[in-house]
Design a protein around this motif. Sequence first.
Motif, PDB file in Angstrom:
ATOM      1  N   LEU A 171      -5.464  16.181  37.475  1.00  0.00           N
ATOM      2  CA  LEU A 171      -4.987  16.156  36.109  1.00  0.00           C
ATOM      3  C   LEU A 171      -5.079  14.746  35.549  1.00  0.00           C
ATOM      4  N   SER A 172      -5.141  14.658  34.250  1.00  0.00           N
ATOM      5  CA  SER A 172      -5.077  13.355  33.616  1.00  0.00           C
ATOM      6  C   SER A 172      -4.428  13.518  32.251  1.00  0.00           C
ATOM      7  N   ILE A 173      -3.894  12.433  31.770  1.00  0.00           N
ATOM      8  CA  ILE A 173      -3.304  12.422  30.442  1.00  0.00           C
ATOM      9  C   ILE A 173      -3.992  11.299  29.674  1.00  0.00           C
ATOM     10  N   SER A 174      -4.455  11.602  28.492  1.00  0.00           N
ATOM     11  CA  SER A 174      -5.153  10.591  27.713  1.00  0.00           C
ATOM     12  C   SER A 174      -4.160   9.566  27.192  1.00  0.00           C
ATOM     13  N   ASN A 175      -4.677   8.414  26.833  1.00  0.00           N
ATOM     14  CA  ASN A 175      -3.840   7.368  26.258  1.00  0.00           C
ATOM     15  C   ASN A 175      -3.145   7.882  24.993  1.00  0.00           C
ATOM     16  N   GLU A 176      -3.872   8.634  24.181  1.00  0.00           N
ATOM     17  CA  GLU A 176      -3.292   9.181  22.951  1.00  0.00           C
ATOM     18  C   GLU A 176      -2.136  10.134  23.254  1.00  0.00           C
ATOM     19  N   ASN A 177      -2.315  10.980  24.273  1.00  0.00           N
ATOM     20  CA  ASN A 177      -1.245  11.906  24.639  1.00  0.00           C
ATOM     21  C   ASN A 177      -0.038  11.181  25.209  1.00  0.00           C
ATOM     22  N   SER A 192      -3.523  10.162  36.242  1.00  0.00           N
ATOM     23  CA  SER A 192      -4.489   9.094  35.932  1.00  0.00           C
ATOM     24  C   SER A 192      -3.920   8.058  34.964  1.00  0.00           C
ATOM     25  N   ILE A 193      -2.645   7.768  35.101  1.00  0.00           N
ATOM     26  CA  ILE A 193      -2.005   6.742  34.267  1.00  0.00           C
ATOM     27  C   ILE A 193      -2.292   5.391  34.895  1.00  0.00           C
ATOM     28  N   ASP A 194      -2.726   4.443  34.074  1.00  0.00           N
ATOM     29  CA  ASP A 194      -2.987   3.095  34.572  1.00  0.00           C
ATOM     30  C   ASP A 194      -2.058   2.094  33.877  1.00  0.00           C
ATOM     31  N   ALA A 195      -2.209   0.825  34.230  1.00  0.00           N
ATOM     32  CA  ALA A 195      -1.330  -0.214  33.691  1.00  0.00           C
ATOM     33  C   ALA A 195      -1.446  -0.336  32.177  1.00  0.00           C
ATOM     34  N   VAL A 248       0.551   2.728  30.704  1.00  0.00           N
ATOM     35  CA  VAL A 248       1.957   2.843  31.100  1.00  0.00           C
ATOM     36  C   VAL A 248       2.842   1.995  30.186  1.00  0.00           C
ATOM     37  N   ILE A 249       2.245   1.044  29.488  1.00  0.00           N
ATOM     38  CA  ILE A 249       3.000   0.195  28.550  1.00  0.00           C
ATOM     39  C   ILE A 249       3.716   1.053  27.506  1.00  0.00           C
ATOM     40  N   HIS A 250       3.059   2.099  27.034  1.00  0.00           N
ATOM     41  CA  HIS A 250       3.664   2.970  26.019  1.00  0.00           C
ATOM     42  C   HIS A 250       4.899   3.669  26.586  1.00  0.00           C
ATOM     43  N   LEU A 251       4.780   4.137  27.800  1.00  0.00           N
ATOM     44  CA  LEU A 251       5.900   4.798  28.449  1.00  0.00           C
ATOM     45  C   LEU A 251       7.060   3.819  28.644  1.00  0.00           C
ATOM     46  N   CYS A 252       6.742   2.600  28.990  1.00  0.00           N
ATOM     47  CA  CYS A 252       7.779   1.585  29.202  1.00  0.00           C
ATOM     48  C   CYS A 252       8.541   1.274  27.916  1.00  0.00           C
TER      49      CYS A 252
END
Length: 86
Positions: A1-7, A30-33, A36-40
């Motif tokens: 699975l992956s989540i796009s940056n937009e999602n 497939s979240i990368d650094a 992950v900034i958005h999530l933070c």
Amino acid sequence: LSISNENLVDVSSMLKHNTTLTSLLLKQCSIDATNVIHLCSALEVNSTLTCLDLEFNSIGNDGMFYLSKALATNSTLQVLHLDTIN
């Protein structure tokens, strides 16, 4: 699975205003650094999330740095799964 940056931006925006969701499972998405900034930024203001699963993502050292800063201001997250973070 992956989540796009937009999602992930959309999910993060939702978390900033969330009043009911307590668990978020983003295992092996497939979240990368970089994204992950958005999530933070959401974790810094979210007051209902108690469990976050980021296992098997590639957030690396930079992502861990952003997470640590976000968690310094978050007082509600109790469980954070980070197994096999590259």
